[in-house]
Write a protein that holds these residues in place. Sequence first.
Motif, PDB file in Angstrom:
ATOM      1  N   TRP A 162      -0.764 -30.602  11.580  1.00 47.00           N
ATOM      2  CA  TRP A 162       0.338 -30.241  10.692  1.00 47.00           C
ATOM      3  C   TRP A 162       1.506 -29.700  11.507  1.00 47.00           C
ATOM      4  CZ3 TRP A 162      -3.653 -26.950  11.770  1.00 47.00           C
ATOM      5  CH2 TRP A 162      -3.324 -25.630  12.096  1.00 47.00           C
ATOM      6  N   ARG A 305       5.459 -21.983   6.601  1.00 45.84           N
ATOM      7  CA  ARG A 305       5.917 -23.273   6.092  1.00 45.84           C
ATOM      8  C   ARG A 305       7.434 -23.352   6.177  1.00 45.84           C
ATOM      9  NH1 ARG A 305       4.273 -25.178   1.264  1.00 45.84           N
ATOM     10  NH2 ARG A 305       2.887 -23.535   0.565  1.00 45.84           N
ATOM     11  N   GLU A 317       4.634 -31.454   2.662  1.00 46.67           N
ATOM     12  CA  GLU A 317       4.464 -30.996   4.042  1.00 46.67           C
ATOM     13  C   GLU A 317       4.225 -32.183   4.955  1.00 46.67           C
ATOM     14  OE1 GLU A 317       5.072 -27.956   4.680  1.00 46.67           O
ATOM     15  OE2 GLU A 317       4.861 -27.043   2.690  1.00 46.67           O
ATOM     16  N   GLY A 319       1.995 -33.765   7.562  1.00 46.68           N
ATOM     17  CA  GLY A 319       0.621 -33.673   8.054  1.00 46.68           C
ATOM     18  C   GLY A 319       0.171 -34.989   8.639  1.00 46.68           C
ATOM     19  N   ILE A 382      -1.807 -27.968   3.989  1.00 49.99           N
ATOM     20  CA  ILE A 382      -1.814 -29.401   3.714  1.00 49.99           C
ATOM     21  C   ILE A 382      -2.609 -29.727   2.454  1.00 49.99           C
ATOM     22  CG2 ILE A 382      -2.438 -31.676   4.600  1.00 49.99           C
ATOM     23  CD1 ILE A 382      -0.069 -30.370   6.028  1.00 49.99           C
ATOM     24  N   VAL A 388       2.249 -35.300   0.935  1.00 47.82           N
ATOM     25  CA  VAL A 388       2.157 -35.184   2.392  1.00 47.82           C
ATOM     26  C   VAL A 388       2.906 -36.333   3.028  1.00 47.82           C
ATOM     27  CG1 VAL A 388       0.625 -35.132   4.394  1.00 47.82           C
ATOM     28  CG2 VAL A 388      -0.088 -34.026   2.269  1.00 47.82           C
TER      29      VAL A 388
END
Length: 435
Positions: A162, A305, A317, A319, A382, A388
Motif C-alpha cells: 500500500w 492515509r 486507496e 494498493g 486497504i 482500490v
Amino acid sequence: MNTAQISPSSRRQFLAGAGAIGAAALMSGCVTAGSSDGGDGGQSAGGTLSVQSNLSSPQAKSAMQNLMDAFDKRGGAKAKLNTVASETFRTQLPTYLTSANPPDLLTWYPGSVADTYAKKNLLLDVSDIWATGELAGYSDAQKKLCTDSAGAKVFVPASYNWWGVFYKKSNFAKWGVQEPATWDEFMALCETLKSKGVTPIGLGAGAGTAWVASAWFDYLDIRINGAQYHRDLLAGKHRFDDPEVHKVFDQWAQALPYFDPNGTALAFQDATTALLNNRTGMMLIGTFFADAAPKDQVGDLDFFRFPVIDPKVPLAEEGPTDGYFASAHTRHKDEVKELMSWLGTVEAQEIYLKGSSGISIPVNPKAKDSGTPLVVKGRALIENAPDVTQFFNRDSSDALQPTADNALTKFLAKPKEIGSILTAWQRDAQQVWSQ
C-alpha cells in the motif's frame, strides 16, 4: 507477492505494464520449456503445469518454490516453476501469451494490465473458481479488480502493498505534531514543520524515478474526482486538459511550497534516506521503501492515509496487487484452475509470506500477516477502502507512464505553466491511446 524489491536499474519490477501486444509479432512465436534458473517458460510435458514467475530475488524465488512444493504434496496436479528476471519477464510477456506453447500460469498483476490481454482473448476465464471456496470470501474491491471489462474473472490475487504518507513516530513526538485527517490539517502540519526548520515533504522524483510523482497525481485525482473518474481518465475516456484535471493541479499547487526543493533531483531511495535521517518530515511512498530501511528504524515508521479533500468522495486507496493469470491456450485448464484456486487459499498465501521479505499482505482476508503494527494498520486501510486503485501505469499502461513523468516533472518545475503542460500531456497521451 512482494513488489518491494526495486533498484534504480529495475524500477519496472514495480511499474512494469502490459507491454505492446503487437510487439509479440516481432519476437519468437514459440516459447519452450525452461528451467527454474531462467528458462523461457512453455507448458511442461505430461500433466505438469508450467508456472512462469518474475519473482527472481533469492527470497521471493525460494518462497515461490515452497508454494510449488506444497502444491505438489497435495496430490493431483503438479507444477514446475520457471523464474526469470523481472525486466526479461516484462519484455517477454506478450510472447509468452501469444506463443503456440505458452506457460500455463504466470505471475503478474490485475486491473488494466490484465484486461489488455483479456481483450485479446489471451487469458483464461476462471470465473467458476471464484464462485465457491475461499475466493468467494474476498472483498468486493478485489473481485472487481480481478474482473475484465467483459465481466469475466481472469486473475487470482495473492498479495499487495500500500501507499501512504510515511513519517517517523519519534519525529512527530519530538515536533509535537499529530497525523492530519483532512487537507486543511495537512497544510497546517506542513506550515508547523516549516516553522521548525524542517522540510515538510520529501519526493524523490529524479534520477530515473520520476514515476514517484505519479502517486501525488493519483491520490489527488481520486480524492477530488473519485476512483472511477481516475480510471476512466487513464483509459482515455476523459482528457488531461479537462477542468477536473486542472482542479487536481490547483490543489497540488497549494502544497508545492512545502516540498523538498531537491525533490526532483533525488532518486526515491535518496529521498527515503532523507526521511529516515530526519531531513524531511513526511513522504508519500509505497511500503516497498521499508525493505531498504535499517531494521532498527522500521519500528519507528508510521503512516497516515492521504488526506480527505472532498468528504463526499469515497476514500479509495492505492494498493498495488500481485498474483496470477493463466493462458487461455493452456492444455491443462482443469489443473490450472485447481492450482489457481489453491493459490487463493489461506494455506498458500501464508506459505509464501513466511518465505518472502518485505511488508506485503496476503489478499485472502483470513490469512495471517506478519502482525506488526505497521502491517496491521496498512491491511485495515486497504481492506476497509470502498475502492482500490493500483498505480498510474497499472491502471493505464506502461506506455502511458512516460507521458506522466514528463508532464508532472514540468509542473513541479514550472507550476504556472500548467495550462500548456496539460495540453501537451493530452496530445502525448492521445498518441499512446491511438496506437
